[in-house]
Design a protein around this motif. Structure first.
Motif, PDB file in Angstrom:
ATOM      1  N   VAL A  55       0.842  -1.201   0.000  1.00 12.31           N
ATOM      2  CA  VAL A  55       0.000   0.000   0.000  1.00 12.31           C
ATOM      3  C   VAL A  55       0.876   1.249   0.000  1.00 12.31           C
ATOM      4  N   GLU A  56       1.860   1.273   0.888  1.00 14.45           N
ATOM      5  CA  GLU A  56       2.755   2.428   0.949  1.00 14.45           C
ATOM      6  C   GLU A  56       3.542   2.584  -0.352  1.00 14.45           C
ATOM      7  N   TYR A  57       4.012   1.492  -0.902  1.00 15.59           N
ATOM      8  CA  TYR A  57       4.780   1.545  -2.137  1.00 15.59           C
ATOM      9  C   TYR A  57       3.933   2.122  -3.284  1.00 15.59           C
ATOM     10  N   PHE A  58       2.679   1.630  -3.407  1.00 17.09           N
ATOM     11  CA  PHE A  58       1.827   2.092  -4.502  1.00 17.09           C
ATOM     12  C   PHE A  58       1.331   3.516  -4.310  1.00 17.09           C
ATOM     13  N   LEU A  61       3.874   5.765  -5.484  1.00 19.24           N
ATOM     14  CA  LEU A  61       3.893   5.827  -6.951  1.00 19.24           C
ATOM     15  C   LEU A  61       2.761   6.691  -7.507  1.00 19.24           C
ATOM     16  N   GLY A  62       1.859   7.167  -6.608  1.00 19.43           N
ATOM     17  CA  GLY A  62       0.816   8.078  -7.058  1.00 19.43           C
ATOM     18  C   GLY A  62      -0.601   7.545  -6.986  1.00 19.43           C
ATOM     19  N   LEU A  63      -0.794   6.295  -6.556  1.00 21.39           N
ATOM     20  CA  LEU A  63      -2.163   5.785  -6.415  1.00 21.39           C
ATOM     21  C   LEU A  63      -2.771   6.321  -5.121  1.00 21.39           C
ATOM     22  N   ALA A  68      -4.685   1.646  -3.842  1.00 24.73           N
ATOM     23  CA  ALA A  68      -3.462   0.930  -3.474  1.00 24.73           C
ATOM     24  C   ALA A  68      -3.791  -0.273  -2.599  1.00 24.73           C
ATOM     25  N   GLU A  69      -4.729  -0.102  -1.643  1.00 28.31           N
ATOM     26  CA  GLU A  69      -5.133  -1.218  -0.773  1.00 28.31           C
ATOM     27  C   GLU A  69      -5.794  -2.327  -1.580  1.00 28.31           C
ATOM     28  N   GLU A  70      -6.663  -1.925  -2.519  1.00 30.44           N
ATOM     29  CA  GLU A  70      -7.342  -2.907  -3.366  1.00 30.44           C
ATOM     30  C   GLU A  70      -6.329  -3.655  -4.238  1.00 30.44           C
ATOM     31  N   PHE A  71      -5.402  -2.910  -4.804  1.00 36.34           N
ATOM     32  CA  PHE A  71      -4.382  -3.511  -5.658  1.00 36.34           C
ATOM     33  C   PHE A  71      -3.517  -4.488  -4.854  1.00 36.34           C
ATOM     34  N   ALA A  72      -3.103  -4.088  -3.643  1.00 38.39           N
ATOM     35  CA  ALA A  72      -2.284  -4.942  -2.784  1.00 38.39           C
ATOM     36  C   ALA A  72      -3.044  -6.214  -2.398  1.00 38.39           C
TER      37      ALA A  72
END
Length: 164
Positions: A55-58, A61-63, A68-72
């Motif tokens: 989450v922090e990484y994404f 990157l601008g999300l 970001a949570e959903e992607f993770a």
């Protein structure tokens, strides 16, 4: 005299030979690990990039945080689903070899060892932290880091096995 010596010598030789055979047997090891195990569950415990959780990484990157949570969550779920654990078995043998089978794949063989304290399982050259080991349950965790395209990716996966 010759019969007397022969009469004592033969039993003595037999006794020496039997005593020489009485040492430690080379039948392999005795461990609750020996037997056939089926992988019942794979849990992705942690995935991080350069020391940051997904989450922090994404978000860096601008999300936005929700995306970001959903992607993770999708990445972790995908890793667990794509681990293709259905019908995978590991047979740990007393001679410290193993046989791994998965339908549709070539069987894998190699060697295994368990540390004296039962906390480290080594399969070939890969070490797993043993969280639980009983006569019917094994939970082992692997913690790996890899460098790829200038970033360090860390993944921690926990494998649960049940004895067949």
């Amino acid at each position: 005299m010759r019969n007397f010596t022969k009469g004592l010598l033969l039993p003595f030789i037999a006794l020496v030979l039997l005593a020489g055979c009485g040492g430690k047997d080379d039948e392999g090891v005795s461990s609750p690990l020996i037997g056939t195990w089926k992988i019942s569950k794979v849990d992705v415990i942690e995935v991080s990039v350069d020391g940051k959780d997904f989450v922090e990484y994404f978000t860096d990157l601008g999300l936005d945080e929700a995306t970001a949570e959903e992607f993770a969550a999708d990445i972790s779920a995908s890793a667990e689903e794509n681990s293709d654990i259905a019908n995978v078995t590991m047979e740990f043998k007393a001679d410290n070899t193993y046989l791994s089978t998965q339908p549709g794949e070539a069987d894998e063989t190699g060697t295994w060892s368990l540390s004296d304290d039962g906390k480290i399982l080594t399969i070939d050259d890969t070490q797993y932290d043993v969280k639980t080991l009983s006569s019917s349950s094994l939970v082992a965790r692997i913690d790996e880091e890899q460098e790829s395209e200038g970033v360090t990716i860390k993944i921690v996966i926990e494998f649960s096995f049940t004895k067949s």
